[in-house]
Design an enzyme around this catalytic site. Structure first.
Site, PDB file in Angstrom:
ATOM      1  N   ASN A   1       0.873  -1.015   0.223  1.00  0.00           N
ATOM      2  CA  ASN A   1      -0.148   0.469   0.186  1.00  0.00           C
ATOM      3  C   ASN A   1       0.546   1.096  -0.124  1.00  0.00           C
ATOM      4  O   ASN A   1       1.053   1.598   1.248  1.00  0.00           O
ATOM      5  CB  ASN A   1      -1.067  -0.028   1.114  1.00  0.00           C
TER       6      ASN A   1
ATOM      7  N   LYS B   1       0.445   3.895  -0.850  1.00  0.00           N
ATOM      8  CA  LYS B   1       0.022   5.168   0.510  1.00  0.00           C
ATOM      9  C   LYS B   1      -0.831   6.691  -0.753  1.00  0.00           C
ATOM     10  O   LYS B   1       0.499   6.897  -1.868  1.00  0.00           O
ATOM     11  CB  LYS B   1      -0.440   5.667   1.850  1.00  0.00           C
TER      12      LYS B   1
ATOM     13  N   HIS C   1      -9.623   1.021   5.011  1.00  0.00           N
ATOM     14  CA  HIS C   1      -8.269   0.699   5.567  1.00  0.00           C
ATOM     15  C   HIS C   1      -8.261   2.539   7.006  1.00  0.00           C
ATOM     16  O   HIS C   1      -9.441   3.204   6.671  1.00  0.00           O
ATOM     17  CB  HIS C   1      -7.428   1.836   4.617  1.00  0.00           C
TER      18      HIS C   1
ATOM     19  N   GLU D   1      -7.174   4.636   7.994  1.00  0.00           N
ATOM     20  CA  GLU D   1      -6.268   5.773   7.554  1.00  0.00           C
ATOM     21  C   GLU D   1      -8.161   6.830   6.942  1.00  0.00           C
ATOM     22  O   GLU D   1      -8.038   7.421   7.168  1.00  0.00           O
ATOM     23  CB  GLU D   1      -5.183   6.268   6.535  1.00  0.00           C
TER      24      GLU D   1
ATOM     25  N   GLU E   1      -5.895  -5.467  10.361  1.00  0.00           N
ATOM     26  CA  GLU E   1      -4.625  -3.817  10.704  1.00  0.00           C
ATOM     27  C   GLU E   1      -5.261  -2.803  11.939  1.00  0.00           C
ATOM     28  O   GLU E   1      -5.177  -3.036  11.990  1.00  0.00           O
ATOM     29  CB  GLU E   1      -3.881  -2.845   9.904  1.00  0.00           C
TER      30      GLU E   1
ATOM     31  N   GLY F   1       2.030   2.245  10.373  1.00  0.00           N
ATOM     32  CA  GLY F   1       2.788   3.136  10.115  1.00  0.00           C
ATOM     33  C   GLY F   1       3.770   3.781  11.746  1.00  0.00           C
ATOM     34  O   GLY F   1       4.472   5.635  11.869  1.00  0.00           O
TER      35      GLY F   1
ATOM     36  N   SER G   1       3.052  -2.071  10.345  1.00  0.00           N
ATOM     37  CA  SER G   1       4.613  -2.203  11.261  1.00  0.00           C
ATOM     38  C   SER G   1       5.284  -3.259  10.138  1.00  0.00           C
ATOM     39  O   SER G   1       6.499  -3.905  11.027  1.00  0.00           O
ATOM     40  CB  SER G   1       5.138  -1.108  11.823  1.00  0.00           C
TER      41      SER G   1
HETATM   42  P1  PGA Z   1       2.428   0.560   7.502  1.00  0.00           P
HETATM   43  O1  PGA Z   1       1.826   0.734   6.937  1.00  0.00           O
HETATM   44  O2  PGA Z   1       3.111  -0.936   7.094  1.00  0.00           O
HETATM   45  O3  PGA Z   1       3.562   1.819   7.177  1.00  0.00           O
HETATM   46  O4  PGA Z   1       2.780   0.112   8.568  1.00  0.00           O
HETATM   47  C1  PGA Z   1       0.607  -0.723   6.544  1.00  0.00           C
HETATM   48  C2  PGA Z   1      -0.624  -0.315   5.937  1.00  0.00           C
HETATM   49  O5  PGA Z   1      -1.487   0.941   6.464  1.00  0.00           O
HETATM   50  O6  PGA Z   1      -1.022  -0.883   5.159  1.00  0.00           O
END
Ligand code: PGA
Length: 318
Positions: free
Chosen positions: A74, A76, A158, A160, A228, A234, A274
């Site tokens: 992803n 982003k 997601h 976010e 997640e 993140g 992460s």
């Molecule tokens: P990250 O994000 O690996 O940077 O923690 C994962 C995600 O949001 O799918």
């Protein structure tokens, strides 16, 4: 028949589960060892003692689901034409294990660039789509348009989008149903906030989010569930393999009880938060982790390849 875990007979699985059940004539784990494993697991999970898992023939399996290992990147809201060009060339030249579905999700405006330069080994996903047919919806992209440009997948729900943009369960469920209707696969994200975990609400939150998908989608055939935990996204704070496995088991059991054992077995449940080149192997070894959704580390071609190839540690564990 309950495919995933309720039968003492060993069903045939297409994925890595081929060595999942000890043969009757080989010296497998003793019944008491297996029972104590499941008792321990169930009490850990706070699942009822009548859970079908107690009877399962799967104490030493490395992959509980029957689907192929799945790794999504992803990207982003990151990248430029130049950096994405470099990433694509790194991915194209990476050696990737063959028994993994690999998907990358660039920002909308770079999908065309990625589609035209990425090898067919990898598929392309969008990071979002509109809830229905396109039209007068400024700034949105429809499922039809994603299909038109060659996308196979879309990430929906997601965290976010849930917590920054404010999308709710019902809205996300409707998006998933519409996207599936257009022939897209859906990477359906669920996961709890830190506060919810600390209040002991992790399972409740995940079940509620799962139910919204279950209420909306006509079929789970093209759905991959991404667990997640929001506190791990993140932040560099990855869930431990045990923390992740615990929720993946609960998600699979929820599917058994609320959808079907067959769907529970077939649906990939991937972990995100992460994940990187150093922690992926230990996570991949967990029985119910069928792959990953990767953010930050998916922006680095060689590291993403390492994560894709962590399927080998699952095979070794089997
Ligand atoms: P990250 O994000 O690996 O940077 O923690 C994962 C995600 O949001 O799918």
């Amino acid at each position: 028949m309950a495919v995933a875990s309720t039968s003492l007979a060993c069903p045939h699985f297409s994925g890595l589960r081929r060595s999942s059940c000890p043969k009757l004539d080989s010296p497998p784990l003793s019944i008491s060892t297996a029972q104590s494993f499941f008792q321990n697991l169930d009490s850990h999970l706070r699942l009822s003692s009548s859970s079908p898992r107690n009877k399962a023939c799967r104490p030493v399996v490395a992959m509980a689901g029957s689907g192929k290992f799945f790794v999504g990147g992803n990207w982003k809201c990151n990248g430029t034409k130049e950096s994405i060009g470099k990433l694509i060339s790194d991915l194209n030249s990476a050696k990737l294990e063959s028994d993994v579905d690999v998907v990358v999700a660039p920002p909308f405006i770079y999908i065309d660039q990625v589609k035209s330069s990425l090898t067919d080994r990898m598929e392309v996903s969008a990071q979002n789509c509109w809830i229905g047919k396109g039209g007068a919806f400024t700034g949105e992209i429809s499922g039809e348009q994603l299909k038109d440009i060659g996308c196979k997948w879309v990430i929906l729900g997601h965290s976010e989008r849930r917590h920054i943009i404010g999308e709710d369960d019902e809205f996300i469920g409707k998006k998933a149903a519409y996207a599936l209707g257009q022939g897209l696969g859906v990477i359906a994200c669920i996961g709890e906030l830190l506060q919810e975990r600390e209040e002991g609400k992790t399972f409740d939150v995940c079940y509620k989010q799962l139910k919204a998908f279950a209420d909306a989608v006509p079929s789970w055939d093209d759905v991959v569930i991404a667990y997640e935990p929001v506190w791990a996204i993140g932040t560099g704070k990855v869930a431990t393999p045990q923390q992740a496995q615990e929720v993946h088991v609960a998600v699979r059991d929820w599917l058994i009880k609320n959808v079907s054992a067959e769907v529970a077995s077939k649906t990939r449940i991937i972990y995100g938060g992460s994940v990187n080149g150093s922690n992926c192997a230990d996570l991949a070894k967990q029985e119910d982790i069928d792959g990953f959704l990767v953010g930050g580390a998916s922006l680095k071609g060689p590291e993403f390849a390492t994560i894709v190839n962590s399927v080998t540690s699952k095979k070794v564990a089997a």
